[in-house]
Write a protein that holds these residues in place. Sequence first.
Motif, PDB file in Angstrom:
ATOM      1  N   ARG A 188      22.160 -15.858  75.084  1.00 43.31           N
ATOM      2  CA  ARG A 188      20.967 -16.213  75.350  1.00 43.31           C
ATOM      3  C   ARG A 188      20.638 -15.408  76.468  1.00 43.31           C
ATOM      4  O   ARG A 188      19.430 -15.010  76.858  1.00 43.31           O
ATOM      5  N   ARG A 189      21.548 -15.169  77.743  1.00 42.40           N
ATOM      6  CA  ARG A 189      21.174 -14.295  78.866  1.00 42.40           C
ATOM      7  C   ARG A 189      20.882 -13.028  78.258  1.00 42.40           C
ATOM      8  O   ARG A 189      20.025 -12.224  78.983  1.00 42.40           O
ATOM      9  N   PHE A 190      21.448 -12.427  77.399  1.00 41.58           N
ATOM     10  CA  PHE A 190      21.328 -11.253  76.737  1.00 41.58           C
ATOM     11  C   PHE A 190      20.031 -10.906  76.343  1.00 41.58           C
ATOM     12  O   PHE A 190      19.319  -9.983  76.347  1.00 41.58           O
ATOM     13  N   HIS A 191      19.697 -12.083  75.326  1.00 49.16           N
ATOM     14  CA  HIS A 191      18.075 -12.122  74.992  1.00 49.16           C
ATOM     15  C   HIS A 191      17.155 -12.078  75.825  1.00 49.16           C
ATOM     16  O   HIS A 191      16.173 -11.251  75.910  1.00 49.16           O
ATOM     17  N   ALA A 192      17.456 -12.811  76.939  1.00 50.08           N
ATOM     18  CA  ALA A 192      16.279 -13.039  78.015  1.00 50.08           C
ATOM     19  C   ALA A 192      16.214 -11.870  78.828  1.00 50.08           C
ATOM     20  O   ALA A 192      15.214 -11.113  78.991  1.00 50.08           O
ATOM     21  N   SER A 193      17.346 -11.069  78.893  1.00 54.19           N
ATOM     22  CA  SER A 193      17.294  -9.794  79.711  1.00 54.19           C
ATOM     23  C   SER A 193      16.641  -8.692  78.838  1.00 54.19           C
ATOM     24  O   SER A 193      16.374  -7.531  79.388  1.00 54.19           O
ATOM     25  N   CYS A 194      16.681  -8.793  77.479  1.00 56.90           N
ATOM     26  CA  CYS A 194      16.097  -7.814  76.576  1.00 56.90           C
ATOM     27  C   CYS A 194      14.414  -8.121  76.423  1.00 56.90           C
ATOM     28  O   CYS A 194      13.852  -7.426  75.628  1.00 56.90           O
ATOM     29  N   GLY A 195      14.164  -9.221  77.199  1.00 59.27           N
ATOM     30  CA  GLY A 195      12.639  -9.568  77.377  1.00 59.27           C
ATOM     31  C   GLY A 195      12.171 -10.671  76.243  1.00 59.27           C
ATOM     32  O   GLY A 195      11.062 -10.983  76.024  1.00 59.27           O
ATOM     33  N   TYR A 196      13.300 -11.235  75.858  1.00 56.64           N
ATOM     34  CA  TYR A 196      12.763 -12.375  74.874  1.00 56.64           C
ATOM     35  C   TYR A 196      12.709 -13.751  75.556  1.00 56.64           C
ATOM     36  O   TYR A 196      13.450 -14.056  76.452  1.00 56.64           O
ATOM     37  N   THR A 197      11.541 -14.654  75.163  1.00 58.23           N
ATOM     38  CA  THR A 197      11.443 -15.899  76.023  1.00 58.23           C
ATOM     39  C   THR A 197      11.766 -17.050  74.726  1.00 58.23           C
ATOM     40  O   THR A 197      11.394 -16.965  73.771  1.00 58.23           O
ATOM     41  N   GLU A 198      12.537 -18.033  75.623  1.00 62.30           N
ATOM     42  CA  GLU A 198      12.742 -19.242  74.703  1.00 62.30           C
ATOM     43  C   GLU A 198      11.411 -19.834  74.330  1.00 62.30           C
ATOM     44  O   GLU A 198      10.574 -20.258  75.257  1.00 62.30           O
ATOM     45  N   ILE A 199      11.132 -20.164  72.911  1.00 62.76           N
ATOM     46  CA  ILE A 199       9.748 -20.539  72.701  1.00 62.76           C
ATOM     47  C   ILE A 199       9.851 -22.193  71.991  1.00 62.76           C
ATOM     48  O   ILE A 199       9.019 -22.745  72.016  1.00 62.76           O
ATOM     49  N   ALA A 200      10.943 -22.337  71.682  1.00 64.41           N
ATOM     50  CA  ALA A 200      11.189 -23.330  70.868  1.00 64.41           C
ATOM     51  C   ALA A 200      12.603 -23.900  70.868  1.00 64.41           C
ATOM     52  O   ALA A 200      13.403 -23.162  70.684  1.00 64.41           O
ATOM     53  N   ARG A 201      12.870 -25.226  70.492  1.00 68.12           N
ATOM     54  CA  ARG A 201      14.403 -25.742  70.353  1.00 68.12           C
ATOM     55  C   ARG A 201      14.182 -26.839  69.358  1.00 68.12           C
ATOM     56  O   ARG A 201      13.186 -27.753  69.217  1.00 68.12           O
ATOM     57  N   ILE A 202      14.981 -26.852  68.193  1.00 68.63           N
ATOM     58  CA  ILE A 202      14.994 -28.045  67.418  1.00 68.63           C
ATOM     59  C   ILE A 202      16.384 -28.762  67.649  1.00 68.63           C
ATOM     60  O   ILE A 202      17.455 -28.175  67.687  1.00 68.63           O
ATOM     61  N   PHE A 224      20.318 -29.466  65.573  1.00 68.57           N
ATOM     62  CA  PHE A 224      19.954 -28.517  64.203  1.00 68.57           C
ATOM     63  C   PHE A 224      21.560 -28.350  63.536  1.00 68.57           C
ATOM     64  O   PHE A 224      21.638 -28.634  62.513  1.00 68.57           O
ATOM     65  N   TYR A 225      22.259 -27.404  64.501  1.00 70.95           N
ATOM     66  CA  TYR A 225      23.511 -27.084  63.914  1.00 70.95           C
ATOM     67  C   TYR A 225      24.666 -28.091  64.065  1.00 70.95           C
ATOM     68  O   TYR A 225      25.272 -28.224  63.000  1.00 70.95           O
ATOM     69  N   ASP A 226      24.330 -29.079  65.097  1.00 72.37           N
ATOM     70  CA  ASP A 226      25.395 -30.098  65.014  1.00 72.37           C
ATOM     71  C   ASP A 226      24.716 -31.147  65.952  1.00 72.37           C
ATOM     72  O   ASP A 226      23.803 -30.931  66.627  1.00 72.37           O
ATOM     73  N   ARG A 227      25.406 -32.400  66.098  1.00 67.30           N
ATOM     74  CA  ARG A 227      24.989 -33.141  66.965  1.00 67.30           C
ATOM     75  C   ARG A 227      25.229 -32.378  68.383  1.00 67.30           C
ATOM     76  O   ARG A 227      26.270 -32.373  68.828  1.00 67.30           O
ATOM     77  N   GLY A 228      24.233 -32.456  69.288  1.00 69.04           N
ATOM     78  CA  GLY A 228      24.325 -31.701  70.555  1.00 69.04           C
ATOM     79  C   GLY A 228      24.293 -30.082  70.548  1.00 69.04           C
ATOM     80  O   GLY A 228      24.729 -29.543  71.568  1.00 69.04           O
ATOM     81  N   ASP A 229      24.065 -29.749  69.475  1.00 72.57           N
ATOM     82  CA  ASP A 229      24.043 -28.173  69.191  1.00 72.57           C
ATOM     83  C   ASP A 229      22.742 -27.825  68.663  1.00 72.57           C
ATOM     84  O   ASP A 229      22.331 -27.760  67.453  1.00 72.57           O
ATOM     85  N   ASP A 230      21.581 -27.421  69.519  1.00 72.27           N
ATOM     86  CA  ASP A 230      20.197 -27.277  69.299  1.00 72.27           C
ATOM     87  C   ASP A 230      20.035 -25.764  68.618  1.00 72.27           C
ATOM     88  O   ASP A 230      20.810 -25.101  69.114  1.00 72.27           O
ATOM     89  N   LEU A 231      18.991 -25.669  67.784  1.00 72.54           N
ATOM     90  CA  LEU A 231      18.484 -24.535  67.343  1.00 72.54           C
ATOM     91  C   LEU A 231      17.573 -23.950  68.449  1.00 72.54           C
ATOM     92  O   LEU A 231      16.745 -24.792  68.849  1.00 72.54           O
ATOM     93  N   VAL A 232      17.904 -22.543  68.933  1.00 74.12           N
ATOM     94  CA  VAL A 232      16.974 -22.277  70.128  1.00 74.12           C
ATOM     95  C   VAL A 232      16.178 -21.099  69.632  1.00 74.12           C
ATOM     96  O   VAL A 232      17.068 -20.058  68.989  1.00 74.12           O
ATOM     97  N   ILE A 233      14.962 -20.994  69.568  1.00 75.63           N
ATOM     98  CA  ILE A 233      14.200 -19.904  69.012  1.00 75.63           C
ATOM     99  C   ILE A 233      13.662 -18.826  70.139  1.00 75.63           C
ATOM    100  O   ILE A 233      13.015 -19.598  71.127  1.00 75.63           O
ATOM    101  N   PHE A 234      13.985 -17.787  70.336  1.00 74.30           N
ATOM    102  CA  PHE A 234      13.307 -16.734  71.217  1.00 74.30           C
ATOM    103  C   PHE A 234      12.340 -15.926  70.377  1.00 74.30           C
ATOM    104  O   PHE A 234      12.289 -15.791  69.409  1.00 74.30           O
ATOM    105  N   TYR A 235      11.365 -15.286  71.487  1.00 72.82           N
ATOM    106  CA  TYR A 235      10.430 -14.694  70.917  1.00 72.82           C
ATOM    107  C   TYR A 235       9.882 -13.594  71.730  1.00 72.82           C
ATOM    108  O   TYR A 235      10.179 -13.623  73.049  1.00 72.82           O
ATOM    109  N   LYS A 236       9.377 -12.489  71.112  1.00 71.55           N
ATOM    110  CA  LYS A 236       8.964 -11.103  72.043  1.00 71.55           C
ATOM    111  C   LYS A 236       7.696 -10.852  71.150  1.00 71.55           C
ATOM    112  O   LYS A 236       8.037 -10.580  69.997  1.00 71.55           O
ATOM    113  N   LYS A 237       6.597 -10.602  72.110  1.00 74.23           N
ATOM    114  CA  LYS A 237       5.437  -9.949  71.573  1.00 74.23           C
ATOM    115  C   LYS A 237       5.604  -8.431  71.715  1.00 74.23           C
ATOM    116  O   LYS A 237       5.900  -8.155  72.997  1.00 74.23           O
TER     117      LYS A 237
END
Length: 158
Positions: free
Chosen positions: A126-140, A143-156
């Motif tokens: 997640r730090r790698f994605h953030a350092s490449c300019g991606y922003t966390e935009i949503a979480r489900i 999703f993958y398991d109890r206590g393990d959310d899906l995190v969606i990153f986004y870059k325009k």
Amino acid sequence: MIVYRDIVPGDLPALESMLRRISEFAPDELPVANEVLEGSVSNPAGSGYYTVVAEVDGRPVGYATYGSTPLSRGNWEIYWAAVDPETQGRGIGRELMRRCETAVKQRGGWQITLETSSTPQYARTRRFHASCGYTEIARIPDFYDRGDDLVIFYKKLG
Ligand SMILES: CC(C)(COP(=O)(O)OP(=O)(O)OC[C@H]1O[C@@H](n2cnc3c(N)ncnc32)[C@H](O)[C@@H]1OP(=O)(O)O)[C@@H](O)C(=O)NCCC(=O)NCCS
């Protein structure tokens, strides 16, 4: 010397063995990763997977796979990025992401989303994605398991 190029069939054994040496990837992720790689080698347009490979001294040491999102006019996704543990931290992952972004722009895309897990095991990712300019935009949640959310990153793309 580092060379960035499209994937070729001869890359598969080295990349599949590299994936097995990456501790972040769970065993059940490997067949999915391999299927994506094979699709991008044999039939990129049909599979919808395009892979850029980084090669150091003639040896593949990393890759990133991107593709367009079905039914979207301009959203593309980066499905997978991985660099050999022995060559991580040298800017190769960042350059692979940059190459995917350039290719997406050339193909008419205007933004990229990517998905990862919320668990501590993926904190570095997640730090790698953030350092490449991606922003966390949503979480489900859960999703993958109890206590393990899906995190969606986004870059325009500029
Ligand atoms: C994530 C990964 C692809 C990054 O590749 P890399 O070549 O090591 O990354 P880079 O050297 O280009 O680093 C780019 C940025 O990522 C971050 N980063 C890289 N390695 C890091 C580490 N060990 N700890 C924390 N942040 C790190 C840094 O912020 C770095 O920015 P900087 O240049 O300002 O220091 C690679 O570490 C990897 O394969 N990890 C395991 C698999 C994975 O998580 N893949 C992504 C999801 S599919």
